[in-house]
Write an enzyme that holds these catalytic residues in place. Structure first.
Site, PDB file in Angstrom:
ATOM      1  N   VAL A 244      37.728  -2.919 -26.854  1.00 18.31           N
ATOM      2  CA  VAL A 244      38.213  -1.730 -27.561  1.00 18.31           C
ATOM      3  C   VAL A 244      37.320  -1.440 -28.776  1.00 18.31           C
ATOM      4  CG1 VAL A 244      40.168  -0.812 -28.885  1.00 18.31           C
ATOM      5  CG2 VAL A 244      40.579  -2.051 -26.765  1.00 18.31           C
TER       6      VAL A 244
ATOM      7  N   GLY B 194      34.390   0.301 -26.775  1.00 19.46           N
ATOM      8  CA  GLY B 194      35.484   1.259 -26.970  1.00 19.46           C
ATOM      9  C   GLY B 194      35.081   2.634 -27.495  1.00 19.46           C
TER      10      GLY B 194
ATOM     11  N   LYS C 229      51.105   3.925 -37.091  1.00 14.44           N
ATOM     12  CA  LYS C 229      51.355   4.615 -35.812  1.00 14.44           C
ATOM     13  C   LYS C 229      52.804   4.492 -35.338  1.00 14.44           C
ATOM     14  CE  LYS C 229      46.661   4.432 -33.995  1.00 14.44           C
ATOM     15  NZ  LYS C 229      45.830   4.129 -32.825  1.00 14.44           N
TER      16      LYS C 229
ATOM     17  N   GLY D 253      48.494  -3.218 -32.397  1.00 20.88           N
ATOM     18  CA  GLY D 253      48.855  -1.809 -32.342  1.00 20.88           C
ATOM     19  C   GLY D 253      48.395  -1.023 -31.133  1.00 20.88           C
TER      20      GLY D 253
HETATM   21  P1  ATR Z   1      48.516  -5.701 -35.809  1.00 17.27           P
HETATM   22  O1  ATR Z   1      48.871  -7.014 -35.171  1.00 17.27           O
HETATM   23  O2  ATR Z   1      48.929  -5.593 -37.239  1.00 17.27           O
HETATM   24  O3  ATR Z   1      48.895  -4.510 -34.999  1.00 17.27           O
HETATM   25  P2  ATR Z   1      45.901  -5.349 -34.855  1.00 17.27           P
HETATM   26  O4  ATR Z   1      44.589  -5.293 -35.569  1.00 17.27           O
HETATM   27  O5  ATR Z   1      46.307  -4.196 -34.071  1.00 17.27           O
HETATM   28  O6  ATR Z   1      46.948  -5.682 -35.944  1.00 17.27           O
HETATM   29  O7  ATR Z   1      45.955  -6.619 -33.920  1.00 17.27           O
HETATM   30  C1  ATR Z   1      45.208  -7.716 -34.149  1.00 17.27           C
HETATM   31  C2  ATR Z   1      45.202  -8.525 -32.867  1.00 17.27           C
HETATM   32  O8  ATR Z   1      44.100  -9.412 -32.918  1.00 17.27           O
HETATM   33  C3  ATR Z   1      46.446  -9.375 -32.696  1.00 17.27           C
HETATM   34  O9  ATR Z   1      46.737  -9.486 -31.337  1.00 17.27           O
HETATM   35  C4  ATR Z   1      45.976 -10.702 -33.299  1.00 17.27           C
HETATM   36  O10 ATR Z   1      46.675 -11.834 -32.831  1.00 17.27           O
HETATM   37  P3  ATR Z   1      47.993 -12.366 -33.598  1.00 17.27           P
HETATM   38  O11 ATR Z   1      49.104 -11.521 -33.092  1.00 17.27           O
HETATM   39  O12 ATR Z   1      48.093 -13.784 -33.195  1.00 17.27           O
HETATM   40  O13 ATR Z   1      47.722 -12.184 -35.060  1.00 17.27           O
HETATM   41  C5  ATR Z   1      44.583 -10.750 -32.796  1.00 17.27           C
HETATM   42  N1  ATR Z   1      43.742 -11.651 -33.574  1.00 17.27           N
HETATM   43  C6  ATR Z   1      43.309 -11.478 -34.841  1.00 17.27           C
HETATM   44  N2  ATR Z   1      42.533 -12.503 -35.221  1.00 17.27           N
HETATM   45  C7  ATR Z   1      42.481 -13.370 -34.167  1.00 17.27           C
HETATM   46  C8  ATR Z   1      41.831 -14.603 -33.915  1.00 17.27           C
HETATM   47  N3  ATR Z   1      41.059 -15.182 -34.837  1.00 17.27           N
HETATM   48  N4  ATR Z   1      41.988 -15.178 -32.704  1.00 17.27           N
HETATM   49  C9  ATR Z   1      42.743 -14.599 -31.762  1.00 17.27           C
HETATM   50  N5  ATR Z   1      43.383 -13.410 -31.926  1.00 17.27           N
HETATM   51  C10 ATR Z   1      43.249 -12.813 -33.109  1.00 17.27           C
END
Ligand code: ATR
Length: 274
Positions: A219, A242, A65, A128
């Site tokens: 979401v 969502g 995106k 994202g």
């Molecule tokens: P991207 O970060 O590549 O855009 P996303 O799927 O849009 O991917 O975002 C994932 C979100 O979920 C992020 O905010 C991530 O936190 P981090 O920035 O610390 O990675 C969060 N996330 C994923 N797994 C998590 C977990 N086990 N506990 C807390 N937050 C988590």
């Protein structure tokens, strides 16, 4: 036959074709909408395919995106502010990037009847979709947006970014960063993390002291009820997933491409029940 695409990586799970092909049929439009898994190297080619009218429009999803922006001619203000494009189209031989996630979120919230104006919003995650949510929350006049992300620096970056692009003193005061694990006083909490996509996923956050009659929004729509929403519901809070946001963002894309506002009803909603 006009061709439309959703591109991303991975893409197998995308349910956008269900919605768009349904609306194409309902509106007697000769067109097809397919999903295509692509890599970064294919983004430029995608815009060429649109300029050559092999494809009439595309949805862009995770993780492209932002990356797609450098191949576009113009951005709408929402796409520019959020640096996130999920819909592209050709207008006067120029490739335009739109962001319909903002409208999707706004319409979904409006549908619930909940008025966000002057409300304190706690946002979990900084991935994202979050810039679109922040932009929509600012538009809906939330009093404060409290961001919390496991990796704090990503939340800091978002705050700094919005402060710089919106360049209003107000914004500075409106976006606050909370340490991951700290639960502030809020009216609405939004799970914008990917935690919950797997049925057994649990956020390691303690909401037991937040009180009731708050609004828990996730979401995620598949599964329909994440542990986050279950927890909110068990604590006597209002909850929403969502699904509507997903449907409304698709409807906005459809409107851009076909100049028709597609119908949203139970049949449409059922298309996403997998
Ligand atoms: P991207 O970060 O590549 O855009 P996303 O799927 O849009 O991917 O975002 C994932 C979100 O979920 C992020 O905010 C991530 O936190 P981090 O920035 O610390 O990675 C969060 N996330 C994923 N797994 C998590 C977990 N086990 N506990 C807390 N937050 C988590």
């Amino acid at each position: 036959m006009k061709k439309y695409l959703v591109v991303g990586n991975p893409i197998a799970h995308s349910l956008s074709p269900e919605l768009h092909n349904y609306w194409l049929r309902k509106n007697n439009i000769q067109g097809t909408y397919k999903k295509e898994e692509i890599n970064s190297e294919d983004l430029k080619k995608l815009t060429t395919r649109i300029k050559d009218k092999e494809i009439f429009g595309a949805n862009i999803t995770v993780p492209f995106k932002r990356e797609i922006i450098s191949y576009l001619d113009e951005l709408t203000s929402e796409a520019k502010t959020t640096q996130s494009v999920n819909t592209i189209t050709l207008e006067n031989n120029k490739i335009i990037g739109h962001n319909t996630d903002v409208k999707g979120f706004e319409n979904a919230i409006k549908d619930t009847g909940y008025n966000l104006e002057e409300k304190k919003i706690f946002v979990l995650g900084a991935g994202g979709v979050v810039p679109s949510i922040i932009f929509a929350l600012l538009k809906m006049k939330a009093s404060v947006i409290m961001l919390s992300n496991r990796t704090r620096k990503k939340a800091d970056y978002l705050k700094d970014y919005f402060t710089s692009v919106l360049a209003e003193d107000e914004i500075q005061k409106k976006i606050i960063i909370n340490e991951w694990g700290d639960i502030p006083k809020f009216d609405v909490v939004i799970n914008a993390t990917s935690v919950g996509l797997k049925k057994d996923d649990k956020l390691n956050l303690d909401f037991s002291k937040v009180g009731k009659d708050k609004f828990f929004y996730d979401v995620i729509y598949n599964p329909a009820e994440t542990n986050f929403l279950k927890n909110g519901k068990n604590l006597s809070n209002f909850t929403e997933n969502g699904k509507k946001m997903f449907i409304y963002q698709a409807a906005e894309s459809f409107k851009i491409w076909h100049n028709i506002k597609p119908e949203i009803n139970d049949e449409v909603s059922k298309l996403l029940d997998q």
